[in-house]
Design a protein around this motif. Structure first.
Motif, PDB file in Angstrom:
ATOM      1  N   ARG A  26       0.831  -1.217   0.000  1.00 44.08           N
ATOM      2  CA  ARG A  26       0.000   0.000   0.000  1.00 44.08           C
ATOM      3  C   ARG A  26       0.861   1.262   0.000  1.00 44.08           C
ATOM      4  O   ARG A  26       0.529   2.247  -0.675  1.00 44.08           O
ATOM      5  N   LEU A  27       1.968   1.250   0.717  1.00 42.52           N
ATOM      6  CA  LEU A  27       2.856   2.406   0.732  1.00 42.52           C
ATOM      7  C   LEU A  27       3.558   2.593  -0.613  1.00 42.52           C
ATOM      8  O   LEU A  27       3.758   3.721  -1.061  1.00 42.52           O
ATOM      9  N   VAL A  28       3.936   1.502  -1.264  1.00 40.49           N
ATOM     10  CA  VAL A  28       4.514   1.613  -2.605  1.00 40.49           C
ATOM     11  C   VAL A  28       3.481   2.236  -3.534  1.00 40.49           C
ATOM     12  O   VAL A  28       3.794   3.128  -4.326  1.00 40.49           O
ATOM     13  N   HIS A  29       2.241   1.798  -3.416  1.00 38.93           N
ATOM     14  CA  HIS A  29       1.160   2.338  -4.249  1.00 38.93           C
ATOM     15  C   HIS A  29       0.972   3.838  -3.987  1.00 38.93           C
ATOM     16  O   HIS A  29       0.819   4.623  -4.917  1.00 38.93           O
ATOM     17  N   GLU A  30       0.981   4.228  -2.717  1.00 38.86           N
ATOM     18  CA  GLU A  30       0.761   5.627  -2.349  1.00 38.86           C
ATOM     19  C   GLU A  30       1.934   6.532  -2.730  1.00 38.86           C
ATOM     20  O   GLU A  30       1.720   7.664  -3.171  1.00 38.86           O
ATOM     21  N   THR A  31       3.155   6.039  -2.523  1.00 42.50           N
ATOM     22  CA  THR A  31       4.339   6.887  -2.707  1.00 42.50           C
ATOM     23  C   THR A  31       4.960   6.768  -4.089  1.00 42.50           C
ATOM     24  O   THR A  31       5.690   7.655  -4.509  1.00 42.50           O
ATOM     25  N   GLY A  32       4.690   5.655  -4.783  1.00 39.78           N
ATOM     26  CA  GLY A  32       5.329   5.428  -6.078  1.00 39.78           C
ATOM     27  C   GLY A  32       6.797   5.077  -5.953  1.00 39.78           C
ATOM     28  O   GLY A  32       7.549   5.180  -6.916  1.00 39.78           O
ATOM     29  N   LYS A  44       9.762   5.604 -11.010  1.00 38.54           N
ATOM     30  CA  LYS A  44       8.509   5.380 -10.296  1.00 38.54           C
ATOM     31  C   LYS A  44       8.231   3.891 -10.247  1.00 38.54           C
ATOM     32  O   LYS A  44       8.527   3.167 -11.185  1.00 38.54           O
ATOM     33  N   THR A  45       7.629   3.467  -9.156  1.00 37.55           N
ATOM     34  CA  THR A  45       7.192   2.083  -9.023  1.00 37.55           C
ATOM     35  C   THR A  45       5.704   2.103  -8.720  1.00 37.55           C
ATOM     36  O   THR A  45       5.245   2.850  -7.854  1.00 37.55           O
ATOM     37  N   SER A  46       4.957   1.297  -9.437  1.00 35.55           N
ATOM     38  CA  SER A  46       3.520   1.202  -9.200  1.00 35.55           C
ATOM     39  C   SER A  46       3.135  -0.270  -9.103  1.00 35.55           C
ATOM     40  O   SER A  46       3.914  -1.152  -9.448  1.00 35.55           O
TER      41      SER A  46
END
Length: 111
Positions: A29-35, A78-80
């Protein structure tokens, strides 16, 4: 007055190996939020290496990617999450909600 409640914990395993639980869910979820894997790791107070290892372990167990990485360094990289990863998180949410409802109902029956 003291309130007593029943609690439960849910996680997923693949052939006995941990796949997804509270910590890995938060990481995704943090990867999703922060990219960013790095920003997600910092937010969790863990090293980049630990975060990366957790993500790699999940991908290895699933045999499909969780992440889409766009190279470009600190400014453009960026990572999504893949659509499959987002679906996994939704299914995990649904599972946890169902378990909470079951535990609450069972608690009311027993107590």
């Amino acid at each position: 007055m003291t309130t007593v409640q029943a609690r439960s914990k849910v996680w997923l395993e693949v052939d006995g190996q941990p796949l997804l639980g509270d910590g890995r869910e938060r990481l995704l979820r943090l990867v999703h939020e922060t990219g960013s894997i790095s920003a997600a790791a910092r937010a969790m107070g863990v090293s980049y290496r630990k975060a990366w290892t957790q993500l790699q372990c999940m991908e290895d167990l699933l045999t499909w990617p969780l992440l889409v990485r766009q190279k470009g360094g600190a400014q453009k990289g960026k990572t999504s999450l893949t659509p499959e990863a987002l679906e996994l998180l939704q299914q995990f949410d649904d599972l946890k909600q169902g378990v909470r409802e079951f535990v609450d109902a069972r608690y009311r029956e027993v107590f």
